[in-house]
Enzyme design. Structure first.
Site, PDB file in Angstrom:
ATOM      1  N   ARG A 180       0.880  -1.181   0.000  1.00 18.73           N
ATOM      2  CA  ARG A 180       0.000   0.000   0.000  1.00 18.73           C
ATOM      3  C   ARG A 180       0.906   1.217   0.000  1.00 18.73           C
ATOM      4  O   ARG A 180       1.692   1.419   0.931  1.00 18.73           O
ATOM      5  CB  ARG A 180      -0.904   0.005   1.234  1.00 18.73           C
ATOM      6  N   HIS A 182      -7.335   0.621  -6.494  1.00 19.16           N
ATOM      7  CA  HIS A 182      -7.591  -0.191  -5.284  1.00 19.16           C
ATOM      8  C   HIS A 182      -8.309  -1.478  -5.733  1.00 19.16           C
ATOM      9  O   HIS A 182      -9.487  -1.685  -5.431  1.00 19.16           O
ATOM     10  CB  HIS A 182      -8.432   0.619  -4.299  1.00 19.16           C
ATOM     11  N   GLN A 191     -10.281  -4.035  -3.268  1.00 17.53           N
ATOM     12  CA  GLN A 191     -11.569  -3.541  -2.775  1.00 17.53           C
ATOM     13  C   GLN A 191     -12.649  -3.678  -3.843  1.00 17.53           C
ATOM     14  O   GLN A 191     -13.749  -4.155  -3.557  1.00 17.53           O
ATOM     15  CB  GLN A 191     -11.436  -2.070  -2.355  1.00 17.53           C
ATOM     16  N   ASP A 239     -17.316   7.312  -1.860  1.00 16.51           N
ATOM     17  CA  ASP A 239     -16.074   7.205  -1.087  1.00 16.51           C
ATOM     18  C   ASP A 239     -15.751   8.604  -0.562  1.00 16.51           C
ATOM     19  O   ASP A 239     -16.386   9.587  -0.962  1.00 16.51           O
ATOM     20  CB  ASP A 239     -14.950   6.666  -2.012  1.00 16.51           C
ATOM     21  N   CYS A 256     -16.484   1.797   0.565  1.00 16.95           N
ATOM     22  CA  CYS A 256     -15.370   0.910   0.940  1.00 16.95           C
ATOM     23  C   CYS A 256     -14.948   1.102   2.391  1.00 16.95           C
ATOM     24  O   CYS A 256     -14.258   0.245   2.941  1.00 16.95           O
ATOM     25  CB  CYS A 256     -14.191   1.112  -0.010  1.00 16.95           C
ATOM     26  N   ARG A 282     -13.783  -8.658   2.199  1.00 15.08           N
ATOM     27  CA  ARG A 282     -12.361  -8.454   1.902  1.00 15.08           C
ATOM     28  C   ARG A 282     -11.590  -9.718   2.296  1.00 15.08           C
ATOM     29  O   ARG A 282     -10.709 -10.179   1.580  1.00 15.08           O
ATOM     30  CB  ARG A 282     -11.792  -7.253   2.680  1.00 15.08           C
TER      31      ARG A 282
END
Ligand code: CP
Ligand code: NVA
Length: 303
Positions: free
Chosen positions: A103, A130, A133, A222, A262, A290
């Site tokens: 990340r 991402h 996700q 988001d 998310c 996830r």
């Protein structure tokens, strides 16, 4: 040859559906507490330059449930923080680890790491994408709606890493995606070009959030300022105010529409408390999934 997952385009449509099938099976095994340790003796590294709750914990728990082990590596406790080159770190870690989740800010840095690494590299979020996700969100949609094809999916808010990954997903799986973003805050040019070259998607970018929400089967949003954009927060709050997902926006969607985020969410900004906690919200299912979807990814890449 090693396989990386830096972008949804690293997977074929068949591989994506196979991941969903395996995630469903793994979820069932875990719920019934049936052992499923296919990664015994394997070690996964987690190299994180940004904060994380879900990604870190779901990967660490996931590899443990598969019989493997994880090591969390933050730049401040490694030589990375003191400037050791990415290409050296990648080659050294490849000699210890069986896979690594990264990340970080720059997607180019992730690609450079993957180029020099001889182990699978998984994108745990960059400024650009991402994928874990969005793959999880698609899996969650298949659980809820039994299909992805033929659905109309709306993205309301920033054209950020999540929006970019949704665009690549549409290009791979062919569902209709309508994004409503303020002028100047749309998805990344590079991603639109890439999706255009791949073809297959039905992506539309509009300014009016109501146009995106109209008849949508899924409403997605988001945060307005992603990690690394903290200084823009005040300006963005004003610009994005008309893009809040509230009861009015939701009422324009299909009656059985689901609302996705998310997480982490800022209640009262991109989404109201009422909608986030309401009956159409699937945000905690997304968070749980996830774990299951990423276990399927780990098996595929590290097994
Ligand atoms: N959604 C997501 O990636 O959450 P974290 O930042 O907590 O990992
Ligand atoms: N767009 C957000 C997602 C967090 C999981 C960010 O990059 O901060």
């Amino acid at each position: 040859m090693k396989r990386d997952l830096l972008s949804i385009l690293d997977l074929t449509r068949e591989e994506i559906y196979a991941l969903f099938g395996r995630a469903r099976a793994l979820k069932d095994l875990q719920k019934r507490r049936v052992p499923h340790q296919r990664l015994t003796g394997r070690t996964l590294g987690l190299l994180f330059d940004k904060s994380s709750t879900r990604t870190r914990v779901s990967f660490e728990v996931g590899v443990y449930q598969l019989g493997g082990h994880s090591i969390f590596l933050s730049p401040k406790d490694t030589q990375i923080g003191r400037g050791e080159p990415v290409r050296d770190t990648a080659r050294v870690l490849s000699r210890y680890l069986d896979g690594v989740v990264i990340r970080t800010f720059s997607h180019d840095l992730l690609e450079e790491f993957a180029h020099y690494a001889s182990i699978p590299v998984i994108n745990g979020l960059t400024d650009l994408l991402h994928p874990c996700q969005v793959l999880t969100d698609l899996f969650t949609i298949t659980e809820r709606k039994g299909r992805i094809e033929g659905l109309r999916i709306a993205w309301i808010g920033d054209g950020n890493n999540m929006a970019n990954s949704w665009i690549l997903a549409s290009s791979r799986l062919g569902f209709e995606l309508v994004l409503a973003c303020p002028p100047g805050y749309g998805p990344h040019r590079k991603v639109l070009d890439l999706a255009g070259r791949e073809g297959g998607g039905k992506v539309k970018i509009v300014e009016d959030p109501r146009e995106a929400a109209e008849g949508a089967d899924v409403i997605n949003t988001d945060v307005w300022a992603s990690m690394g954009q903290e200084e823009e927060y005040d300006a963005r709050r004003k610009i994005f105010a008309p893009y809040q997902v509230d009861a009015g926006i939701l009422s324009m969607a299909a009656d059985d529409a689901v609302v996705m985020h998310c997480l982490p969410a800022h209640r009262g900004e991109e989404i109201t408390e009422e909608v986030l906690e309401g009956p159409q919200s699937v945000v905690f299912e997304q968070a749980e999934n996830r774990l299951h979807l990423q276990k399927a990814i780990l098996e595929k890449l590290m097994g």
